[in-house]
Design an enzyme around this catalytic site. Structure first.
Site, PDB file in Angstrom:
ATOM      1  N   LYS A 188       0.829  -1.202   0.000  1.00  0.00           N
ATOM      2  CA  LYS A 188       0.000   0.000   0.000  1.00  0.00           C
ATOM      3  C   LYS A 188       0.869   1.260   0.000  1.00  0.00           C
ATOM      4  CE  LYS A 188      -4.037  -2.112   0.154  1.00  0.00           C
ATOM      5  NZ  LYS A 188      -3.750  -3.511   0.498  1.00  0.00           N
ATOM      6  N   ILE A 189       0.232   2.422   0.127  1.00  0.00           N
ATOM      7  CA  ILE A 189       0.937   3.699  -0.031  1.00  0.00           C
ATOM      8  C   ILE A 189       1.981   3.886   1.068  1.00  0.00           C
ATOM      9  CG2 ILE A 189       0.682   6.181  -0.330  1.00  0.00           C
ATOM     10  CD1 ILE A 189      -0.744   4.484  -2.455  1.00  0.00           C
TER      11      ILE A 189
END
Length: 390
Positions: A188-189
């Site tokens: 994810k980010i």
């Protein structure tokens, strides 16, 4: 191998984790609430509850909204299984709303049509869970307006979307929802290894989620059924779970948050380079709604069968064989055997079916180089005609 996603760990991240390892608290110490405060302040939300995963966050969000047997929860069919499973954990039923052909998010138009039909049949959802696929926000203003009209609650599954914006404000502020959920999985980010967080502006929902993440236990006398026996006293007032985040994970999260905007900026630069490399090809690139600034967790392209020389499967297999870790996000949930047994029909979701037949996720992460992007595109467009290894 060029993976579709990869974490970015700096020396500062490592130092932050080591500092906790040398401290008195490894699990429930001061860093978890610090991480919650950092994320809440960034998003503009009043409260946050850090947990072990986005799956755990979705579950406690449903529990906090009192989802249970006899209730109905709607979500997108193009998402990971957790977006629907969270309702089943609570004993509720699940249904799906077809996707928008441009954003691949839940279609607000299809949602409105389905709600009108459900109202006539007396079977409206208690909760709707829009999923911000790839990090681009759903049409939350319209979905929120429908929630007022039809009386359902909203959980935003923003697992892909921390760092993104909608209508000029950060995703996670809960302006258009009761609860917003983030994921901090390594692809994810930002990452905490494993981890998630539930955002809300409602203090009552926060209290319920905080209890559900820790066995349903409270140490607050105001929540107890009788005066405490002493300062050691606690009560289990709900059937909760061990969904707690550790200080070790939270320390990594606090450090990663310092580079969140940098990560998103780099992802947009990579996406722009893909646009340039693919602009004169039959490949359909992701479309960004003007109201949304995507966090760009994923870069999903589509391979239209009528213009591609190789099939969807041929391209996927060739790229995997050449060391490019493409993926498909996602297999429609109604196609999973567990959900098929509930009687869902693929013909009820034509846009999701078209999407599934064409979509491939190609690599995007801050460390991806322009040279690697060129290699990805070259393999994506390579002519077919030879046998792949699988």
């Amino acid at each position: 191998m060029i993976p579709y996603g990869r974490q970015n760990i700096s020396q500062e991240d490592i130092d932050a984790v080591v500092e906790v390892l040398r401290s008195d608290f490894l699990t429930q110490g001061p860093v978890v609430p610090e991480f919650e405060k950092v994320v809440a302040n960034y998003c503009g939300a009043k409260h946050a509850a850090a947990v072990n995963s986005a799956t755990g966050a979705l579950h406690i969000a449903c529990l906090a909204l009192e989802v249970g047997p006899g209730d109905l929860v709607w979500t997108s069919p193009i998402t990971f299984v957790a977006s629907a499973n969270c309702a089943l954990y609570c004993g509720a039923e699940v249904d799906f709303v077809d996707i928008d052909p441009d954003t691949y998010n839940m279609s607000a138009t299809r949602l409105a049509e389905k709600l009108e039909h459900a109202k006539r049949n007396g079977r409206l959802p208690k909760v709707v869970i829009p999923v911000h696929l790839s990090g681009q926000s759903c049409d939350m203003e319209r979905i929120h307006a429908l929630s007022i009209e039809y009386g359902f609650r909203i959980i935003e599954d923003a697992s892909h979307a921390i760092g993104g914006s909608y209508k000029g404000e950060k995703i996670g502020n809960c302006r258009y929802s009761d609860i917003t959920v983030f994921s901090f999985h390594p692809v994810k980010i930002i990452t905490t290894g494993e981890g998630g967080m539930a955002m809300t502006n409602d203090p009552a929902l926060l209290k319920r989620m905080a209890r559900f993440r820790s066995h349903g236990i409270t140490r607050y006398p105001s929540e107890m059924t009788c005066p405490p026996d002493g300062p050691w006293y606690y009560q289990q007032i709900d059937l909760g779970f061990n969904y707690r985040m550790t200080d070790i994970q939270a320390a990594l999260g606090v450090s990663q948050m310092r580079r969140l905007d940098e990560f998103v900026t780099k992802r947009h630069a990579i996406a722009q380079h893909y646009e340039e490399l693919l602009k004169d090809t039959p490949i359909v690139r992701p479309w960004q709604h003007p109201d949304a600034h995507s966090a760009l967790h994923l870069y999903i392209v589509r391979l239209p069968a009528d213009t591609m020389k190789a099939s969807h499967r041929e391209v996927f297999e060739r790229m995997r064989a050449d060391g490019i870790g493409v993926n498909v996000h996602y297999i429609p949930l109604y196609r999973q055997p567990y959900y098929e047994r509930m009687g869902f029909q693929a013909t009820d979701f034509p846009e999701a079916e078209r999407y599934y037949g064409e979509a491939i996720t190609i690599p995007i992460y801050p460390g991806l180089t322009a040279e690697q992007q060129g290699e990805v595109v070259a393999r994506l467009l390579a002519p077919s005609g030879y046998q792949t290894i699988f």
